[in-house]
Design a protein around this motif. Structure first.
Motif, PDB file in Angstrom:
ATOM      1  N   THR A 162       0.867  -1.175   0.000  1.00  0.00           N
ATOM      2  CA  THR A 162       0.000   0.000   0.000  1.00  0.00           C
ATOM      3  C   THR A 162       0.908   1.230   0.000  1.00  0.00           C
ATOM      4  O   THR A 162       2.095   1.140   0.329  1.00  0.00           O
ATOM      5  CB  THR A 162      -0.930   0.030   1.229  1.00  0.00           C
ATOM      6  OG1 THR A 162      -0.137  -0.097   2.422  1.00  0.00           O
ATOM      7  CG2 THR A 162      -1.956  -1.088   1.161  1.00  0.00           C
TER       8      THR A 162
ATOM      9  N   ALA B 281      -1.948  -2.927  -3.371  1.00  0.00           N
ATOM     10  CA  ALA B 281      -3.177  -3.275  -2.650  1.00  0.00           C
ATOM     11  C   ALA B 281      -4.033  -2.064  -2.305  1.00  0.00           C
ATOM     12  O   ALA B 281      -5.224  -2.206  -2.032  1.00  0.00           O
ATOM     13  CB  ALA B 281      -2.820  -4.027  -1.367  1.00  0.00           C
ATOM     14  N   GLY B 282      -3.451  -0.869  -2.321  1.00  0.00           N
ATOM     15  CA  GLY B 282      -4.210   0.327  -1.992  1.00  0.00           C
ATOM     16  C   GLY B 282      -3.327   1.556  -2.040  1.00  0.00           C
ATOM     17  O   GLY B 282      -2.145   1.498  -1.702  1.00  0.00           O
TER      18      GLY B 282
ATOM     19  N   CYS C 274      -5.438  -1.607  -7.935  1.00  0.00           N
ATOM     20  CA  CYS C 274      -6.098  -1.425  -6.641  1.00  0.00           C
ATOM     21  C   CYS C 274      -6.913  -0.142  -6.616  1.00  0.00           C
ATOM     22  O   CYS C 274      -6.851   0.663  -7.544  1.00  0.00           O
ATOM     23  CB  CYS C 274      -5.053  -1.390  -5.522  1.00  0.00           C
ATOM     24  SG  CYS C 274      -3.942   0.025  -5.635  1.00  0.00           S
TER      25      CYS C 274
ATOM     26  N   ARG D 190      -7.378  -3.085   3.437  1.00  0.00           N
ATOM     27  CA  ARG D 190      -6.638  -3.668   2.319  1.00  0.00           C
ATOM     28  C   ARG D 190      -5.367  -4.396   2.738  1.00  0.00           C
ATOM     29  O   ARG D 190      -4.586  -4.831   1.890  1.00  0.00           O
ATOM     30  CB  ARG D 190      -6.317  -2.560   1.306  1.00  0.00           C
ATOM     31  CG  ARG D 190      -7.566  -2.206   0.491  1.00  0.00           C
ATOM     32  CD  ARG D 190      -7.597  -0.796  -0.006  1.00  0.00           C
ATOM     33  NE  ARG D 190      -8.875  -0.581  -0.686  1.00  0.00           N
ATOM     34  CZ  ARG D 190     -10.023  -0.310  -0.057  1.00  0.00           C
ATOM     35  NH1 ARG D 190     -10.064  -0.217   1.275  1.00  0.00           N
ATOM     36  NH2 ARG D 190     -11.142  -0.142  -0.741  1.00  0.00           N
TER      37      ARG D 190
END
Length: 283
Positions: free
Chosen positions: A167, A190-191, A211, A281
């Motif tokens: 992330t 992922a984010g 993402c 996330r």
């Protein structure tokens, strides 16, 4: 008649040449988002809108300075907070235009604590330089090259490993680079959280996002303004990607307590939503 024919031919050729030259310019397309933001530092109005930060000293007891190799044969600096227990959850942090200063480290430690078991790495895209005046910050930001910045980011991605669940978060200069880091992370992403940073405007790049993105923007921001944000929202929809958009009645730099533009209510709201977004996330 011959003179008229010659004049007509010359006019036609001139028009054709002009059209072709315009077409050639258009084919180059707009500048990359990161370069657009860096070019703002050429504006004295932009530079002086960033007031000198208030003095802040922070010494972390749990984080430490590290270095890692980059693909251009050099090394990069970073500040790392390692998870208490082994985990593949990583948060890559990108600093404001001031550089990797004590505020970034302090904020990263707070995020590290609030997220729970996660590894946090503050990347340094300025290679050790930290600004204390708007003039120096503008100079350092303009001095960042696309190749070197990407080498530093790709080096961090290699450092965390192929199994890392990545992330990102960043503010101002780092807000735009947070999104670029997510793009470079590919399927490991992922984010992404970005605070008042320049959005990516290339639809092909946005379509490659792996993402969701959470954007915290300021309605009083004169540069990453409501029109820029509205276009980003439209582009993300066109690309088929999810954007969680938060807009506050605040100015650029509102989330930094050492900034005269600091806005406590907006900061609290944006931080809470950002932590919730990132937590959801993490594996």
């Amino acid at each position: 008649m011959k003179k008229l024919l010659l004049l007509t031919t010359l006019l036609f050729c001139g028009a054709l040449t002009f059209a072709q030259s315009k077409k050639a310019v258009v084919c180059h397309g707009p500048l990359p988002a990161t370069q657009q933001f860096a070019m703002l530092a050429a504006s004295n109005k932009f530079v002086m809108a960033h007031k000198k930060p208030l003095p802040l000293h922070f010494q972390s007891n749990i984080g430490k300075a590290i270095t890692y190799k980059t693909s251009d044969g050099k090394t990069a600096n970073a500040f790392e907070f390692k998870a208490k227990n082994p985990t593949n959850n990583y948060l890559l942090v990108v600093h404001e235009w001031w550089g990797l200063n004590d505020w970034v480290k302090k904020e990263s430690e707070k995020i590290y604590t609030d997220l729970g078991n996660v590894n946090v790495i503050d990347m340094d895209l300025y290679d050790g330089k930290v600004a204390t005046t708007p003039q120096d910050a503008g100079k350092y930001m303009q001095g960042v090259t696309e190749d070197r910045a990407k080498a530093i980011i790709n080096g961090a991605i290699a450092y965390v490993g192929a199994k890392a669940h990545i992330t990102t978060i960043g503010w101002c200069f780092g807000g735009g680079w947070s999104l670029q880091t997510t793009l470079l992370a590919g399927k490991q992403a992922a984010g992404c959280v970005m605070y008042y940073g320049m959005p990516e405007q290339n639809l092909a790049a946005l379509k490659a996002l792996n993402c969701d993105v959470l954007g915290n923007f300021a309605n009083k921001d004169q540069w990453i303004n409501t029109k820029v944000v509205a276009k980003f929202e439209t582009d993300m929809k066109t690309a088929g990607k999810k954007l969680y958009l938060n807009q506050y009645d605040a100015d650029h730099g509102f989330a930094n307590p050492s900034s005269p533009a600091y806005n406590s209510p907006a900061t609290t709201a944006a931080y809470g939503k950002s932590i919730a977004f990132l937590k959801a996330r993490m594996k």
